[in-house]
Design a protein around this motif. Structure first.
Motif, PDB file in Angstrom:
ATOM      1  N   ARG A   1       1.165   0.454   9.776  1.00  0.00           N
ATOM      2  CA  ARG A   1       1.832  -0.619  10.512  1.00  0.00           C
ATOM      3  C   ARG A   1       0.921  -1.828  10.732  1.00  0.00           C
ATOM      4  O   ARG A   1       1.336  -2.821  11.316  1.00  0.00           O
ATOM      5  CB  ARG A   1       2.326  -0.080  11.856  1.00  0.00           C
ATOM      6  CG  ARG A   1       3.477   0.896  11.780  1.00  0.00           C
ATOM      7  CD  ARG A   1       4.800   0.193  11.501  1.00  0.00           C
ATOM      8  NE  ARG A   1       5.225  -0.584  12.633  1.00  0.00           N
ATOM      9  CZ  ARG A   1       6.049  -0.154  13.591  1.00  0.00           C
ATOM     10  NH1 ARG A   1       6.534   1.085  13.536  1.00  0.00           N
ATOM     11  NH2 ARG A   1       6.401  -0.935  14.584  1.00  0.00           N
ATOM     12  N   GLY A   2      -0.302  -1.748  10.242  1.00  0.00           N
ATOM     13  CA  GLY A   2      -1.241  -2.837  10.474  1.00  0.00           C
ATOM     14  C   GLY A   2      -1.419  -3.770   9.298  1.00  0.00           C
ATOM     15  O   GLY A   2      -2.261  -4.677   9.344  1.00  0.00           O
TER      16      GLY A   2
ATOM     17  N   VAL B   1       0.856  -1.186   0.000  1.00  0.00           N
ATOM     18  CA  VAL B   1       0.000   0.000   0.000  1.00  0.00           C
ATOM     19  C   VAL B   1       0.893   1.238   0.000  1.00  0.00           C
ATOM     20  O   VAL B   1       1.989   1.216   0.541  1.00  0.00           O
ATOM     21  CB  VAL B   1      -0.950   0.029   1.217  1.00  0.00           C
ATOM     22  CG1 VAL B   1      -1.926  -1.138   1.156  1.00  0.00           C
ATOM     23  CG2 VAL B   1      -0.163  -0.014   2.529  1.00  0.00           C
ATOM     24  N   ASP B   2       0.421   2.293  -0.615  1.00  0.00           N
ATOM     25  CA  ASP B   2       1.224   3.507  -0.752  1.00  0.00           C
ATOM     26  C   ASP B   2       0.915   4.485   0.385  1.00  0.00           C
ATOM     27  O   ASP B   2       0.437   5.594   0.166  1.00  0.00           O
ATOM     28  CB  ASP B   2       0.950   4.160  -2.105  1.00  0.00           C
ATOM     29  CG  ASP B   2       1.935   5.284  -2.427  1.00  0.00           C
ATOM     30  OD1 ASP B   2       2.941   5.409  -1.707  1.00  0.00           O
ATOM     31  OD2 ASP B   2       1.694   6.029  -3.388  1.00  0.00           O
TER      32      ASP B   2
ATOM     33  N   LEU C   1      -1.560  -1.242  -4.196  1.00  0.00           N
ATOM     34  CA  LEU C   1      -2.976  -1.593  -4.287  1.00  0.00           C
ATOM     35  C   LEU C   1      -3.688  -1.139  -3.017  1.00  0.00           C
ATOM     36  O   LEU C   1      -3.066  -0.659  -2.073  1.00  0.00           O
ATOM     37  CB  LEU C   1      -3.146  -3.100  -4.482  1.00  0.00           C
ATOM     38  CG  LEU C   1      -2.615  -3.685  -5.800  1.00  0.00           C
ATOM     39  CD1 LEU C   1      -2.709  -5.198  -5.772  1.00  0.00           C
ATOM     40  CD2 LEU C   1      -3.385  -3.130  -6.983  1.00  0.00           C
ATOM     41  N   ASP C   2      -5.004  -1.321  -2.979  1.00  0.00           N
ATOM     42  CA  ASP C   2      -5.763  -0.947  -1.796  1.00  0.00           C
ATOM     43  C   ASP C   2      -5.510  -1.937  -0.657  1.00  0.00           C
ATOM     44  O   ASP C   2      -5.080  -3.076  -0.871  1.00  0.00           O
ATOM     45  CB  ASP C   2      -7.263  -0.895  -2.118  1.00  0.00           C
ATOM     46  CG  ASP C   2      -7.794  -2.246  -2.559  1.00  0.00           C
ATOM     47  OD1 ASP C   2      -8.282  -3.014  -1.708  1.00  0.00           O
ATOM     48  OD2 ASP C   2      -7.708  -2.555  -3.765  1.00  0.00           O
ATOM     49  N   THR C   3      -5.798  -1.496   0.542  1.00  0.00           N
ATOM     50  CA  THR C   3      -5.492  -2.270   1.747  1.00  0.00           C
ATOM     51  C   THR C   3      -6.167  -3.633   1.765  1.00  0.00           C
ATOM     52  O   THR C   3      -5.543  -4.649   2.092  1.00  0.00           O
ATOM     53  CB  THR C   3      -5.912  -1.476   2.996  1.00  0.00           C
ATOM     54  OG1 THR C   3      -5.188  -0.250   3.043  1.00  0.00           O
ATOM     55  CG2 THR C   3      -5.631  -2.273   4.273  1.00  0.00           C
TER      56      THR C   3
ATOM     57  N   HIS D   1       0.193 -10.330 -14.144  1.00  0.00           N
ATOM     58  CA  HIS D   1       0.262  -9.028 -14.816  1.00  0.00           C
ATOM     59  C   HIS D   1      -1.038  -8.274 -14.542  1.00  0.00           C
ATOM     60  O   HIS D   1      -1.980  -8.313 -15.326  1.00  0.00           O
ATOM     61  CB  HIS D   1       0.492  -9.224 -16.314  1.00  0.00           C
ATOM     62  CG  HIS D   1       1.795  -9.881 -16.632  1.00  0.00           C
ATOM     63  ND1 HIS D   1       2.948  -9.164 -16.863  1.00  0.00           N
ATOM     64  CD2 HIS D   1       2.135 -11.192 -16.711  1.00  0.00           C
ATOM     65  CE1 HIS D   1       3.946 -10.002 -17.095  1.00  0.00           C
ATOM     66  NE2 HIS D   1       3.484 -11.235 -17.005  1.00  0.00           N
ATOM     67  N   PHE D   2      -1.088  -7.615 -13.404  1.00  0.00           N
ATOM     68  CA  PHE D   2      -2.282  -6.896 -12.976  1.00  0.00           C
ATOM     69  C   PHE D   2      -2.620  -5.766 -13.943  1.00  0.00           C
ATOM     70  O   PHE D   2      -1.747  -4.991 -14.321  1.00  0.00           O
ATOM     71  CB  PHE D   2      -2.079  -6.290 -11.586  1.00  0.00           C
ATOM     72  CG  PHE D   2      -2.101  -7.286 -10.463  1.00  0.00           C
ATOM     73  CD1 PHE D   2      -3.131  -7.289  -9.544  1.00  0.00           C
ATOM     74  CD2 PHE D   2      -1.091  -8.220 -10.315  1.00  0.00           C
ATOM     75  CE1 PHE D   2      -3.150  -8.191  -8.499  1.00  0.00           C
ATOM     76  CE2 PHE D   2      -1.093  -9.128  -9.285  1.00  0.00           C
ATOM     77  CZ  PHE D   2      -2.132  -9.115  -8.362  1.00  0.00           C
ATOM     78  N   PRO D   3      -3.888  -5.627 -14.320  1.00  0.00           N
ATOM     79  CA  PRO D   3      -4.292  -4.522 -15.182  1.00  0.00           C
ATOM     80  C   PRO D   3      -4.604  -3.243 -14.402  1.00  0.00           C
ATOM     81  O   PRO D   3      -5.022  -2.246 -14.974  1.00  0.00           O
ATOM     82  CB  PRO D   3      -5.557  -5.062 -15.861  1.00  0.00           C
ATOM     83  CG  PRO D   3      -6.163  -5.952 -14.821  1.00  0.00           C
ATOM     84  CD  PRO D   3      -4.990  -6.581 -14.093  1.00  0.00           C
ATOM     85  N   TYR D   4      -4.433  -3.297 -13.086  1.00  0.00           N
ATOM     86  CA  TYR D   4      -4.767  -2.146 -12.254  1.00  0.00           C
ATOM     87  C   TYR D   4      -3.677  -1.951 -11.205  1.00  0.00           C
ATOM     88  O   TYR D   4      -2.718  -2.710 -11.139  1.00  0.00           O
ATOM     89  CB  TYR D   4      -6.129  -2.353 -11.576  1.00  0.00           C
ATOM     90  CG  TYR D   4      -6.225  -3.627 -10.775  1.00  0.00           C
ATOM     91  CD1 TYR D   4      -5.955  -3.652  -9.410  1.00  0.00           C
ATOM     92  CD2 TYR D   4      -6.588  -4.828 -11.385  1.00  0.00           C
ATOM     93  CE1 TYR D   4      -6.036  -4.814  -8.672  1.00  0.00           C
ATOM     94  CE2 TYR D   4      -6.663  -6.002 -10.647  1.00  0.00           C
ATOM     95  CZ  TYR D   4      -6.394  -5.992  -9.297  1.00  0.00           C
ATOM     96  OH  TYR D   4      -6.460  -7.161  -8.581  1.00  0.00           O
ATOM     97  N   GLY D   5      -3.821  -0.912 -10.389  1.00  0.00           N
ATOM     98  CA  GLY D   5      -2.804  -0.602  -9.393  1.00  0.00           C
ATOM     99  C   GLY D   5      -1.775   0.385  -9.938  1.00  0.00           C
ATOM    100  O   GLY D   5      -1.710   0.646 -11.141  1.00  0.00           O
TER     101      GLY D   5
END
Length: 290
Positions: free
Chosen positions: A139-140, A134-135, A198-200, A221-225
């Motif tokens: 810490r969780g 995650v960007d 990606l999202d949490t 090969h993810f098309p998203y993120g």
């Protein structure tokens, strides 16, 4: 009148027990449905299952979940789990964990041995990876390195097996160093790793091993993120320190850099590529913290 009452009573009974009959059928069919989903998630179409798994299965057997259910036995289930690294308890419906997870936190040598074992079995040309994080400072949540092995090809299209490596809290300084070491070892062995923010919830699900990696023949090969370069963890101080929890008096940042130098001296941050001024860059980054 009596017959009418009897008919009404039987109709009422049928309405009461019908949901239970349906539920029972669903439970019976669930195992075959789940089995097909495993093959398709790893790049094998339903109609290709007999060619991959054998055990006397025919195209007719896999043409519907109902037909396949009649042919399922322990040998078919065990072979499927072994081929794709799936937990048998999940396939049976008694566990949430689809895949076993591997933790190499604070043990880069263990990861080195694990990676060497995979390469010995399938060759580095059949391995690649993706590091999901995650960007933000969190810490969780653990990050996850998914290693993908190409098992073979059907009509020139690949099918895969996945290895879930987790246990690293990306925002924690100690985890950051050991993740960097793992990425360096991958690159040194020509196992190329991409990075994605990606999202949490997605990262957590993959890190826990509780999500079926339904990538099909596209693989990892993810098309998203949001794409980024994990090898920069080894070579770029600003990337290495990005989203590390600084803690009090920047202790987290200083400790992360100290761990980088320790792992560098131990040889765990050798990517196999010329690093030129890398040590100088990290030395300057540490000086800026003082």
């Amino acid at each position: 009148m009596i017959f009418g009452e009897i008919e009404s009573f039987l109709s009422l009974v049928e309405r009461v027990i019908k949901p239970f009959k349906k539920s029972d059928k669903t439970l019976q069919e669930f195992l075959s449905t789940r089995l097909v989903s495993v093959f398709e998630a790893h790049g094998v179409h339903r109609n290709q299952i007999p060619n991959i798994i054998g055990h006397g299965l025919t195209l007719h057997d896999v043409s519907s979940d109902e037909y396949l259910l009649e042919k399922l036995n322990n040998e078919v289930l065990a072979s499927t789990c072994k081929l794709f690294g799936i937990n048998r308890d999940w396939l049976d419906g008694s566990s949430k964990e689809v895949y076993p997870t591997y933790s190499f936190y604070k043990d880069p040598q263990k990861f080195s041995d694990f990676l060497s074992g995979l390469i010995a079995e399938c060759g580095s040309e059949n391995l690649e990876g993706v590091l999901l994080t995650v960007d933000k400072i969190d810490r969780g949540i653990e990050s996850v390195l998914i290693l993908q092995e190409t098992l073979g090809h059907i009509n020139n299209k690949p099918y895969f097996r996945y290895y879930i490596c987790s246990g690293w809290v990306f925002s924690y300084w100690k985890s950051r160093g050991y993740i960097a070491a793992s990425i360096a070892m991958c690159w040194k062995n020509q196992v190329y790793v991409r990075g994605l923010y990606l999202d949490t919830s997605t990262v957590s699900c993959y890190a826990s091993g509780e999500c079926l990696l339904d990538f099909g023949q596209d693989g990892i090969h993810f098309p998203y993120g949001v794409r980024w370069y994990p090898e920069d963890l080894v070579e770029q101080p600003d990337v290495y320190l990005k989203n590390v929890d600084p803690e009090e008096n920047k202790f987290g940042l200083d400790a992360a850099l100290s761990l980088w130098f320790q792992l560098k001296n131990q040889g765990f941050l050798d990517t196999g590529y010329p690093d030129g001024t890398v040590i100088k860059k990290f030395s300057e980054a540490r000086e800026k913290l003082t």
